[in-house]
Structure formats: structure tokens, C-alpha cells
Scaffold this motif. Structure first.
Motif, PDB file in Angstrom:
ATOM      1  N   HIS A   1       0.811  -1.212   0.000  1.00  0.00           N
ATOM      2  CA  HIS A   1       0.000   0.000   0.000  1.00  0.00           C
ATOM      3  C   HIS A   1       0.850   1.270   0.000  1.00  0.00           C
ATOM      4  N   LEU A   2       1.941   1.258   0.755  1.00  0.00           N
ATOM      5  CA  LEU A   2       2.667   2.494   1.034  1.00  0.00           C
ATOM      6  C   LEU A   2       3.863   2.739   0.120  1.00  0.00           C
ATOM      7  N   GLU A   3       4.551   1.665  -0.270  1.00  0.00           N
ATOM      8  CA  GLU A   3       5.781   1.859  -1.044  1.00  0.00           C
ATOM      9  C   GLU A   3       5.556   2.544  -2.389  1.00  0.00           C
ATOM     10  N   PRO A   4       4.462   2.277  -3.129  1.00  0.00           N
ATOM     11  CA  PRO A   4       4.311   2.949  -4.421  1.00  0.00           C
ATOM     12  C   PRO A   4       4.350   4.466  -4.339  1.00  0.00           C
ATOM     13  N   ALA A   5       3.798   5.052  -3.278  1.00  0.00           N
ATOM     14  CA  ALA A   5       3.841   6.508  -3.133  1.00  0.00           C
ATOM     15  C   ALA A   5       5.270   6.992  -2.981  1.00  0.00           C
ATOM     16  N   ALA A   6       6.084   6.242  -2.237  1.00  0.00           N
ATOM     17  CA  ALA A   6       7.493   6.610  -2.087  1.00  0.00           C
ATOM     18  C   ALA A   6       8.245   6.427  -3.399  1.00  0.00           C
ATOM     19  N   THR A   7       7.963   5.320  -4.093  1.00  0.00           N
ATOM     20  CA  THR A   7       8.590   5.078  -5.390  1.00  0.00           C
ATOM     21  C   THR A   7       8.331   6.233  -6.346  1.00  0.00           C
ATOM     22  N   ALA A   8       7.138   6.796  -6.265  1.00  0.00           N
ATOM     23  CA  ALA A   8       6.726   7.870  -7.175  1.00  0.00           C
ATOM     24  C   ALA A   8       7.180   9.242  -6.714  1.00  0.00           C
ATOM     25  N   GLY A   9       7.807   9.330  -5.525  1.00  0.00           N
ATOM     26  CA  GLY A   9       8.404  10.591  -5.126  1.00  0.00           C
ATOM     27  C   GLY A   9       7.714  11.371  -4.032  1.00  0.00           C
ATOM     28  N   ALA A  10       6.684  10.816  -3.364  1.00  0.00           N
ATOM     29  CA  ALA A  10       6.041  11.538  -2.270  1.00  0.00           C
ATOM     30  C   ALA A  10       7.065  11.877  -1.196  1.00  0.00           C
ATOM     31  N   GLY A  11       7.029  13.126  -0.713  1.00  0.00           N
ATOM     32  CA  GLY A  11       7.980  13.520   0.316  1.00  0.00           C
ATOM     33  C   GLY A  11       7.731  12.840   1.640  1.00  0.00           C
ATOM     34  N   LEU A  12       6.450  12.621   1.956  1.00  0.00           N
ATOM     35  CA  LEU A  12       6.069  11.980   3.208  1.00  0.00           C
ATOM     36  C   LEU A  12       4.948  10.997   2.915  1.00  0.00           C
ATOM     37  N   VAL A  13       5.052   9.800   3.482  1.00  0.00           N
ATOM     38  CA  VAL A  13       4.021   8.776   3.351  1.00  0.00           C
ATOM     39  C   VAL A  13       3.465   8.503   4.742  1.00  0.00           C
ATOM     40  N   CYS A  14       2.167   8.692   4.918  1.00  0.00           N
ATOM     41  CA  CYS A  14       1.529   8.487   6.226  1.00  0.00           C
ATOM     42  C   CYS A  14       0.811   7.154   6.251  1.00  0.00           C
ATOM     43  N   GLN A  15       1.262   6.258   7.106  1.00  0.00           N
ATOM     44  CA  GLN A  15       0.518   5.023   7.335  1.00  0.00           C
ATOM     45  C   GLN A  15      -0.765   5.375   8.066  1.00  0.00           C
ATOM     46  N   GLY A  16      -1.887   4.782   7.646  1.00  0.00           N
ATOM     47  CA  GLY A  16      -3.184   5.141   8.196  1.00  0.00           C
ATOM     48  C   GLY A  16      -3.360   4.734   9.642  1.00  0.00           C
TER      49      GLY A  16
ATOM     50  N   ASP B   1      14.279   3.572   1.266  1.00  0.00           N
ATOM     51  CA  ASP B   1      15.088   3.202   0.103  1.00  0.00           C
ATOM     52  C   ASP B   1      14.777   4.059  -1.120  1.00  0.00           C
ATOM     53  N   HIS B   2      13.601   4.701  -1.128  1.00  0.00           N
ATOM     54  CA  HIS B   2      13.224   5.582  -2.237  1.00  0.00           C
ATOM     55  C   HIS B   2      13.429   7.052  -1.902  1.00  0.00           C
ATOM     56  N   GLY B   3      14.068   7.328  -0.766  1.00  0.00           N
ATOM     57  CA  GLY B   3      14.369   8.706  -0.402  1.00  0.00           C
ATOM     58  C   GLY B   3      13.220   9.448   0.235  1.00  0.00           C
ATOM     59  N   SER B   4      12.149   8.761   0.600  1.00  0.00           N
ATOM     60  CA  SER B   4      10.995   9.392   1.225  1.00  0.00           C
ATOM     61  C   SER B   4      11.040   9.224   2.742  1.00  0.00           C
ATOM     62  N   THR B   5      10.137   9.905   3.423  1.00  0.00           N
ATOM     63  CA  THR B   5       9.988   9.787   4.868  1.00  0.00           C
ATOM     64  C   THR B   5       8.623   9.182   5.167  1.00  0.00           C
ATOM     65  N   VAL B   6       8.483   8.642   6.398  1.00  0.00           N
ATOM     66  CA  VAL B   6       7.253   7.919   6.722  1.00  0.00           C
ATOM     67  C   VAL B   6       6.796   8.271   8.132  1.00  0.00           C
ATOM     68  N   ALA B   7       5.480   8.497   8.251  1.00  0.00           N
ATOM     69  CA  ALA B   7       4.851   8.754   9.551  1.00  0.00           C
ATOM     70  C   ALA B   7       3.850   7.649   9.843  1.00  0.00           C
ATOM     71  N   ILE B   8       3.612   7.403  11.115  1.00  0.00           N
ATOM     72  CA  ILE B   8       2.579   6.464  11.537  1.00  0.00           C
ATOM     73  C   ILE B   8       1.497   7.247  12.269  1.00  0.00           C
TER      74      ILE B   8
END
Length: 441
Positions: free
Chosen positions: A41-56, A92-99
Motif C-alpha cells: 500500500h505504502l511503497e508505491p507513493a514513495a517510489t513515485a516521489g512523495a515527500g512523506l508517506v503516512c501510514q493510516g 530506500d526511495h528517499g521518502s519519509t514515513v509517519a505512523i
């Protein structure tokens, strides 16, 4: 001039650009495939360049407390440690992640899901106060089922400590930021709302709960960047006590002064209704035979499911789609705080993003559009004002989630357009890191 491609500092975390995947229901659960599901669910957004990915929204305490089927609990450190695969995949895609951390309180499945209640008859809802009169009436009429456990002062502190412990586990697993689910009628929203909160102790001031949560997270997770949603209950029915826009701005100012690193102001109602997912009536989802039995189980019978569908249709007339519907409250908050303000809700085009950044907000998030285009950032970054998400705001993705179905787009016209863009290479990024096996699957 602020651009979408510019980096942003959030509490010492450098986010590489100002586009984020807003928290969504991943419906991953805690079973053997949970980690793979979250990665997919989450990795594609990072692959595409999202600066931040928020896990729901993930639940800080079990059992119970889930607002929807198959939500993920993060109260077990052994399970949360396995989520390092999720954070590594995104990094690994240079993005950041929040929970995002949550507890459903009175909105939990033990309130509204008939099948879940029958399987867990001993579950009670955590409550900030005794039921408001309108909810007592709904209980007497059999529309909802309440068996509230009103928290003592000590139990409120215990719940805040659960938020802190979950944040500590998450940081150990590699999450870069913690996002508190402060809206959409969860327990934090219930503390803030005068409709729900009629306490007579220190937590009569609902902001106090968020202050204690802040302190617990600092104790367990250090200086991790800390975000929260803040609700303005602008869609409350007349005569119902609610959080006004002015009061929501005041709450944001207090939280920024207390030490929250970013704020996400949103508008909605005191009830769990379509004000949080504005758009068209999801007729395709209601007519889909694959979910018919699930609706019957969730709502307690065919007649009740039909009545919910009618209510959903009526709400769609009131809460029609409105572009960037939280822009006004975000702009008002941004004038009085010195931390980043994040905007989400009804943002669909690059032109809207450019108008919002630097004036109404510092960062822009999208939610439902990612169900149709998991790699949407690849099209929005470095694009023209006319570039638009294919999402039709039809809500066919949301209603099946009451049955435990995955959060994906199911609208044929939208899927055809996303497929055409994929075939045309619109989601390809030449500089992207290779995708993981979970994402390929």
C-alpha cells in the motif's frame, strides 16, 4: 514563492518535497500478511516521489477500539518491530514515513458493526463522558449500540501512556514522525469536542489530553516530529454543541506553543458522516453484489443496510464535493502558528496545490486519489497546473471498507483512465530506486 518540489523541515526532519500521502485505511490487520500488505500500500507513493508517506490510523490499545475492520494494532512491540520492513522500503526511495496513532472510542466497531458486536459481546467503548442525549436516543432506538466505559482521570493518563508506548515502538522500527488521529470522531476528537466531553476534571479542557499525549510520546520516543489533526465541527446540526472554526484555530495555537511540530486542521461534523469524504453517492459500491452480505452483517440486516444506503445518499446531497474544502481553516491557522500547516481534503490538481502552498499551507496531502493512482506523485511533481488526479470523488472506494475490503478504486471509468496513464508511462521515474518484491506483487 513556495513550490511543491521544495523541501520542508518538520521538527528537525527534512522532508524532500511538500506532497504527502495522507493517512488512509490500509485494512492490513496484524496477521501473517500484514507487513506485506502495508508495504504494497505504502511503497508505491514513495517510489513515485512523495515527500512523506503516512501510514493510516493504527490502534494503540487492544482489544477493541478499531473504527473499521482489519485495522492494525501497534501495542505489541514484537509486531511493530517487523514494520521496519515498511520503513526501510520507503527510506530506500528517499521518502519519509509517519505512523498515525488512534483509538476509536465511541466510534469503534463495537458501537456500529452488528456482526462484530455479536462476536465480541464483552467489548465496551472507551468514553470521555457519559453519552450525549442524542446518542442515548440512538441507542434506545436501536440505531447504534452503546455500552460506554467512561474513563477515570487515571485511565485517561493510562490511555495517553499507550499512545506514548506505541510511538516509542514505531520510532524503534524506523518511523520518522508520529501523526495523532485528532479528528474523524476518534477518541482524541471526542476529548476536544463539547458534544462528547462533559468532564469536570482537568480533562474537561480536551487540549489537556493532547498535551499529556505529547509528554508521553516525548518520554518514550524522544524528539520525534509530532503532528496532529485538529477538527473544526463546522457541519454540526443547529443547536448541537461543537468546535467552532475560531475555537479550532485557538486549539492549534495552543498545541503549537506546547510543542507539536505540525498541524493538520480539518472541518467536519460531530458525527461520523459524509462530511469527511465529500463527493458523489457511491452507487456502484452499494450495488456491488460482492459486498452485499458484508453490508448485511455490518449493519444488522438487509433493511438496516438499505436504510444506511438511503442515509448515505441524503448526505451526498448535503456534502457534495468542494475543491480544497479545508483551505480556509488552514489559512486561518497558518496566520497564528509558527509550525508547518498541512492541508488535505478535496485537493485534486497541481494548480490547486500551487495556489495553496505558501498562502494557506506549507504542505499538501491527498488521500482517496491514491486508491486509484498509488504512484500519483510521479504525475504531480514537476507538472503543469492542468495536471489532475483521476479520482472522481465518487466514494466507491470507501463504503466497501465497512466489510473489511481493501481500500482500492473500483470505479470503471477511473480505473480505465489510470490504466491508460500507466501504459503511457505517466508513473515512471527514471531516477527511482528499484521497487520491492512486495510492490511488484
Amino acid at each position: 514563492m513556495v513550490r511543491l518540489e521544495d523541501p520542508l523541515d518538520i521538527g528537525g526532519l527534512t522532508v524532500p518535497n511538500r506532497l504527502y500521502r495522507a493517512p488512509l485505511l490500509e485494512c492490513a490487520g496484524n496477521g501473517a500478511g500484514a507487513v506485506d500488505a502495508l508495504v504494497s500500500h505504502l511503497e508505491p507513493a514513495a517510489t513515485a516521489g512523495a515527500g512523506l508517506v503516512c501510514q493510516g490510523a493504527t490502534i494503540v490499545r487492544g482489544p477493541g477500539g478499531c473504527a473499521a475492520p482489519n485495522m492494525t494494532y501497534v501495542d505489541d512491540p514484537d509486531f511493530v518491530s517487523r514494520l521496519s520492513r515498511v520503513t526501510t522500503a520507503i527510506h530506500d526511495h528517499g521518502s519519509t514515513v509517519a505512523i498515525q496513532l488512534e483509538h476509536g472510542g465511541l466510534r469503534s466497531m463495537e458501537t456500529w458493526h452488528a456482526g462484530y458486536r455479536s462476536r465480541h459481546p464483552d467489548y465496551r467503548q472507551l468514553a470521555v463522558s457519559p453519552l450525549p442525549p442524542l446518542l442515548r436516543l440512538a441507542d434506545r432506538l436501536g440505531l447504534l449500540s452503546y455500552d460506554p466505559d467512561v474513563m477515570t482521570r487515571e485511565e485517561v493518563y493510562d490511555l495517553a501512556a499507550d499512545f506514548g508506548r506505541a510511538a516509542g515502538y514505531a520510532v524503534d522500527a524506523g518511523y520518522d514522525a508520529v501523526h495523532i488521529a485528532g479528528a474523524n470522531m476518534g477518541i482524541v476528537h471526542q476529548f476536544l469536542s463539547p458534544f462528547y466531553n462533559r468532564r469536570d476534571d482537568e480533562f474537561a479542557d480536551g487540549v489537556r489530553f493532547l498535551e499529556v499525549v505529547h509528554d508521553e510520546i516525548r518520554d518514550h520516543a524522544g524528539d520525534v516530529p509530532l503532528l496532529t489533526k485538529v477538527p473544526a465541527e463546522t457541519e454540526a446540526p443547529p443547536g448541537v454543541p461543537h468546535i467552532t472554526s475560531r475555537e479550532a484555530v485557538h486549539v492549534c495555537r495552543r498545541l503549537a506553543d506546547y510543542g507539536y511540530d505540525a498541524l493538520v486542521p480539518v472541518t467536519g461534523s460531530v458525527f461520523w458522516d459524509a462530511s469527511i469524504v465529500r463527493g458523489a453517492f457511491p452507487d456502484h459500491a452499494w450495488r456491488d453484489d460482492r459486498f452485499r452480505d458484508g453490508y448485511v452483517e455490518a449493519f444488522g440486516g438487509r433493511l438496516r443496510a438499505a436504510l444506511v444506503a438511503v442515509g448515505n445518499w441524503l448526505e451526498s446531497l448535503v456534502y457534495d464535493f468542494e475543491p480544497a474544502w479545508n483551505a480556509g481553516i488552514c489559512r486561518a491557522v497558518r496566520r497564528v502558528v509558527d509550525v508547518p500547516v498541512l492541508a488535505e481534503g478535496g485537493i485534486r490538481t497541481r494548480g490547486e496545490i500551487d495556489r495553496l502552498l505558501g498562502r494557506s499551507c506549507d504542505m499538501v496531502g491527498m488521500g482517496r486519489p491514491f486508491y486509484a493512482e498509488p504512484r500519483l506523485p510521479a504525475r504531480l511533481l514537476d507538472s503543469t497546473p492542468e495536471t489532475s488526479a483521476v479520482c472522481a470523488s465518487c466514494n466507491n472506494c470507501t463504503v466497501p471498507q465497512v466489510t473489511g475490503a481493501d481500500g482500492v478504486c473500483r470505479t470503471p471509468d477511473v480505473l480505465r483512465e489510470a490504466g491508460r496513464l500507466r501504459r503511457d508511462g505517466a508513473y515512471d521515474r527514471p531516477d527511482a530506486a528499484p521497487e520491492s518484491s512486495s510492490e511488484r506483487d
